[in-house]
Write a protein that holds these residues in place. Sequence first.
Motif, short mmCIF file in Angstrom:
data_model
loop_
_atom_site.label_atom_id
_atom_site.label_comp_id
_atom_site.label_asym_id
_atom_site.label_seq_id
_atom_site.Cartn_x
_atom_site.Cartn_y
_atom_site.Cartn_z
N THR A 106 0.83 -1.21 0.00
CA THR A 106 0.00 0.00 0.00
C THR A 106 0.86 1.25 0.00
O THR A 106 0.59 2.20 -0.75
CB THR A 106 -0.97 0.00 1.20
N VAL A 107 1.91 1.25 0.80
CA VAL A 107 2.85 2.38 0.79
C VAL A 107 3.47 2.52 -0.60
O VAL A 107 3.59 3.62 -1.13
CB VAL A 107 3.93 2.23 1.89
N GLY A 108 3.85 1.39 -1.19
CA GLY A 108 4.40 1.42 -2.54
C GLY A 108 3.42 1.97 -3.55
O GLY A 108 3.77 2.80 -4.40
N LEU A 109 2.17 1.55 -3.45
CA LEU A 109 1.14 2.03 -4.37
C LEU A 109 0.90 3.53 -4.19
O LEU A 109 0.80 4.27 -5.18
CB LEU A 109 -0.16 1.25 -4.15
N ILE A 110 0.82 3.97 -2.96
CA ILE A 110 0.65 5.40 -2.70
C ILE A 110 1.82 6.19 -3.29
O ILE A 110 1.64 7.23 -3.91
CB ILE A 110 0.48 5.67 -1.18
N GLY A 111 3.03 5.65 -3.12
CA GLY A 111 4.20 6.31 -3.69
C GLY A 111 4.10 6.42 -5.20
O GLY A 111 4.35 7.49 -5.78
N LEU A 112 3.73 5.35 -5.86
CA LEU A 112 3.61 5.39 -7.32
C LEU A 112 2.48 6.32 -7.78
O LEU A 112 2.61 7.02 -8.78
CB LEU A 112 3.39 3.99 -7.89
N ALA A 116 5.77 9.94 -5.76
CA ALA A 116 6.89 9.66 -4.85
C ALA A 116 7.46 8.29 -5.25
O ALA A 116 7.38 7.32 -4.51
CB ALA A 116 6.44 9.68 -3.40
N THR A 117 8.02 8.24 -6.45
CA THR A 117 8.44 6.98 -7.05
C THR A 117 9.47 6.25 -6.21
O THR A 117 9.39 5.02 -6.06
CB THR A 117 8.98 7.23 -8.47
N THR A 118 10.41 6.98 -5.64
CA THR A 118 11.44 6.33 -4.82
C THR A 118 10.81 5.61 -3.63
O THR A 118 11.15 4.46 -3.34
CB THR A 118 12.49 7.34 -4.34
N LEU A 119 9.88 6.28 -2.96
CA LEU A 119 9.17 5.64 -1.85
C LEU A 119 8.45 4.39 -2.33
O LEU A 119 8.52 3.34 -1.69
CB LEU A 119 8.16 6.62 -1.23
N GLY A 120 7.77 4.50 -3.46
CA GLY A 120 7.04 3.36 -4.01
C GLY A 120 7.95 2.20 -4.34
O GLY A 120 7.62 1.05 -4.05
N LEU A 121 9.09 2.50 -4.93
CA LEU A 121 10.02 1.43 -5.31
C LEU A 121 10.68 0.79 -4.09
O LEU A 121 10.86 -0.43 -4.06
CB LEU A 121 11.06 1.97 -6.28
N VAL A 122 11.03 1.60 -3.11
CA VAL A 122 11.67 1.04 -1.90
C VAL A 122 10.69 0.15 -1.15
O VAL A 122 11.03 -0.97 -0.75
CB VAL A 122 12.22 2.16 -0.99
N ALA A 123 9.46 0.62 -0.96
CA ALA A 123 8.47 -0.19 -0.24
C ALA A 123 8.18 -1.48 -1.01
O ALA A 123 8.10 -2.56 -0.42
CB ALA A 123 7.18 0.61 -0.04
N THR A 124 8.06 -1.38 -2.33
CA THR A 124 7.82 -2.58 -3.15
C THR A 124 9.02 -3.51 -3.08
O THR A 124 8.87 -4.74 -2.99
CB THR A 124 7.53 -2.16 -4.60
N GLY A 125 10.22 -2.96 -3.11
CA GLY A 125 11.43 -3.77 -3.02
C GLY A 125 11.53 -4.52 -1.70
O GLY A 125 11.96 -5.69 -1.67
N LEU A 126 11.12 -3.88 -0.61
CA LEU A 126 11.14 -4.57 0.69
C LEU A 126 10.13 -5.71 0.71
O LEU A 126 10.43 -6.79 1.23
CB LEU A 126 10.87 -3.57 1.82
N ALA A 127 8.95 -5.47 0.15
CA ALA A 127 7.95 -6.55 0.07
C ALA A 127 8.48 -7.68 -0.81
O ALA A 127 8.29 -8.87 -0.49
CB ALA A 127 6.63 -6.00 -0.49
N LEU A 128 9.15 -7.33 -1.90
CA LEU A 128 9.74 -8.34 -2.78
C LEU A 128 10.79 -9.17 -2.05
O LEU A 128 10.81 -10.40 -2.18
CB LEU A 128 10.35 -7.69 -4.02
N ALA A 129 11.63 -8.51 -1.27
CA ALA A 129 12.67 -9.24 -0.53
C ALA A 129 12.04 -10.27 0.40
O ALA A 129 12.50 -11.42 0.48
CB ALA A 129 13.54 -8.26 0.26
N ALA A 130 10.97 -9.89 1.10
CA ALA A 130 10.30 -10.82 2.00
C ALA A 130 9.67 -11.97 1.22
O ALA A 130 9.75 -13.13 1.64
CB ALA A 130 9.24 -10.08 2.82
#
Length: 171
Positions: A106-112, A116-130
């Motif tokens: 959700t944070v990633g989606l809000i960022g996109l 706030a693309t960087t926020l979106g990509l970082v949040a998505t990347g953390l979810a991807l890592a998990a």
Amino acid sequence: MSHSPSPLSGSSPGGPGVDPRGQRFAATVTAVILAAVLILAPGLVATLLLAAQVVLFAIAAIVGVKETPHAWVFRSLIRPRLGAPTELEDPAPPRFAQGVGLVFATVGLIGLLTGATTLGLVATGLALAAAVLNAVFGFCLGCELYLLKKRITTRNTPTITPQLQEKFHVS
């Protein structure tokens, strides 16, 4: 109203559980979706994929991991070819993990959506890592967070036996 047990869940003496292989399958699908988001972002397709993943996380977190599209695919197409699992797991930790994934996605989606693309990509990347940890190694980070939370919030009150009461003059 009777609810028939899901073939993904099965039954154990302690109640219904989930097939850990189904959870790894779901994590694999999630990892593919989130990787595609990172590759395609920023853009409409990435945003739509992440929105779809948010919906999938929400279903699992709110309704339960046994009621997701992933669970249906696993129980209908994959599990019949694998046979019964050797063990079942408590569905509470994976459900909590899906809630954690929901927050990050959700944070990633809000960022996109807000630029706030960087926020979106970082949040998505953390979810991807998990998701990758679970898909590849069977290590559910969100499940571990659930168990840690449970240890911290569960208060163990010691039992005072009559012998201890007498010894320490406690009533």
